[in-house]
Scaffold this motif. Structure first.
Motif, PDB file in Angstrom:
ATOM      1  N   HIS A  57       4.701   3.129   3.375  1.00 48.76           N
ATOM      2  CA  HIS A  57       5.924   3.839   3.771  1.00 48.76           C
ATOM      3  C   HIS A  57       6.685   4.419   2.579  1.00 48.76           C
ATOM      4  CE1 HIS A  57       6.210   1.923   8.025  1.00 48.76           C
ATOM      5  NE2 HIS A  57       4.982   2.284   7.712  1.00 48.76           N
ATOM      6  N   LEU A  58       6.796   3.682   1.502  1.00 48.55           N
ATOM      7  CA  LEU A  58       7.496   4.216   0.323  1.00 48.55           C
ATOM      8  C   LEU A  58       6.735   5.388  -0.291  1.00 48.55           C
ATOM      9  CD1 LEU A  58       9.830   4.198  -1.664  1.00 48.55           C
ATOM     10  CD2 LEU A  58       8.628   2.409  -2.946  1.00 48.55           C
ATOM     11  N   PRO A  59       5.414   5.261  -0.505  1.00 48.83           N
ATOM     12  CA  PRO A  59       4.701   6.441  -1.011  1.00 48.83           C
ATOM     13  C   PRO A  59       4.811   7.646  -0.079  1.00 48.83           C
ATOM     14  CG  PRO A  59       3.330   4.486  -1.248  1.00 48.83           C
ATOM     15  CD  PRO A  59       4.541   4.086  -0.460  1.00 48.83           C
ATOM     16  N   LEU A  60       4.850   7.408   1.233  1.00 48.96           N
ATOM     17  CA  LEU A  60       5.027   8.499   2.186  1.00 48.96           C
ATOM     18  C   LEU A  60       6.389   9.164   1.988  1.00 48.96           C
ATOM     19  CD1 LEU A  60       4.284  10.203   4.656  1.00 48.96           C
ATOM     20  CD2 LEU A  60       5.157   8.328   6.075  1.00 48.96           C
ATOM     21  N   ALA A  61       7.421   8.363   1.895  1.00 47.91           N
ATOM     22  CA  ALA A  61       8.768   8.918   1.682  1.00 47.91           C
ATOM     23  C   ALA A  61       8.842   9.687   0.370  1.00 47.91           C
ATOM     24  CB  ALA A  61       9.801   7.795   1.705  1.00 47.91           C
ATOM     25  N   GLU A  62       8.206   9.167  -0.666  1.00 48.80           N
ATOM     26  CA  GLU A  62       8.209   9.862  -1.963  1.00 48.80           C
ATOM     27  C   GLU A  62       7.452  11.190  -1.881  1.00 48.80           C
ATOM     28  OE1 GLU A  62       8.529   5.888  -4.776  1.00 48.80           O
ATOM     29  OE2 GLU A  62       6.550   6.725  -4.349  1.00 48.80           O
ATOM     30  N   ALA A  63       6.329  11.196  -1.169  1.00 50.48           N
ATOM     31  CA  ALA A  63       5.565  12.439  -1.012  1.00 50.48           C
ATOM     32  C   ALA A  63       6.393  13.483  -0.272  1.00 50.48           C
ATOM     33  CB  ALA A  63       4.251  12.165  -0.276  1.00 50.48           C
ATOM     34  N   ILE A  64       7.100  13.046   0.757  1.00 51.19           N
ATOM     35  CA  ILE A  64       7.960  13.968   1.507  1.00 51.19           C
ATOM     36  C   ILE A  64       9.089  14.476   0.609  1.00 51.19           C
ATOM     37  CG2 ILE A  64       9.606  14.138   3.411  1.00 51.19           C
ATOM     38  CD1 ILE A  64       7.758  12.099   4.892  1.00 51.19           C
ATOM     39  N   ARG A  65       9.725  13.549  -0.077  1.00 49.76           N
ATOM     40  CA  ARG A  65      10.830  13.930  -0.974  1.00 49.76           C
ATOM     41  C   ARG A  65      10.382  14.932  -2.028  1.00 49.76           C
ATOM     42  NH1 ARG A  65      11.976   9.405  -4.820  1.00 49.76           N
ATOM     43  NH2 ARG A  65      10.152  10.380  -5.751  1.00 49.76           N
ATOM     44  N   ASP A  66       9.184  14.717  -2.561  1.00 47.00           N
ATOM     45  CA  ASP A  66       8.685  15.556  -3.649  1.00 47.00           C
ATOM     46  C   ASP A  66       7.997  16.826  -3.156  1.00 47.00           C
ATOM     47  OD1 ASP A  66       9.670  13.581  -5.314  1.00 47.00           O
ATOM     48  OD2 ASP A  66       7.716  12.627  -5.615  1.00 47.00           O
TER      49      ASP A  66
END
Length: 97
Positions: A57-66
């Motif tokens: 979930h955190l890597p997903l959120a970071e990918a979306i953010r970036d």
């Protein structure tokens, strides 16, 4: 269900306008809202269903953010696959009870 970077736009009443300009984020919010409303509590009698996907979930959120839509799609599909496998296992256990 598979996630793609294209597709229909939906009307999200609870989506922050600052975030909803990003089509992938809008789609993700819509799909998550739909999933939570469809299966909110104790899906198929397994309240902890899907916990194996939490690490993504955190890597997903970071990918979306970036703005890394391909990475976000890959992570979302991996999450879906993990939850689907947990569901198959749980359904199999229920059918043998």
């Amino acid at each position: 269900m598979r996630v793609t970077t294209g597709g229909q736009r939906s009307q999200l009443s609870s989506c922050d306008p600052r975030c909803c300009r990003t089509p992938l984020f809008r789609q993700l919010v819509y799909q998550l809202q739909h999933a939570f409303h469809t299966v909110y509590r104790d899906p198929i009698g397994a309240p902890q269903l899907g916990t194996s996907s939490l690490r993504l979930h955190l890597p997903l959120a970071e990918a979306i953010r970036d703005g890394h839509s391909d990475r976000a799609v890959a992570l979302m599909n991996e999450i879906i696959d993990l939850v689907a496998e947990e569901t198959r296992i749980r359904v199999g256990e229920l059918s043998h009870e």
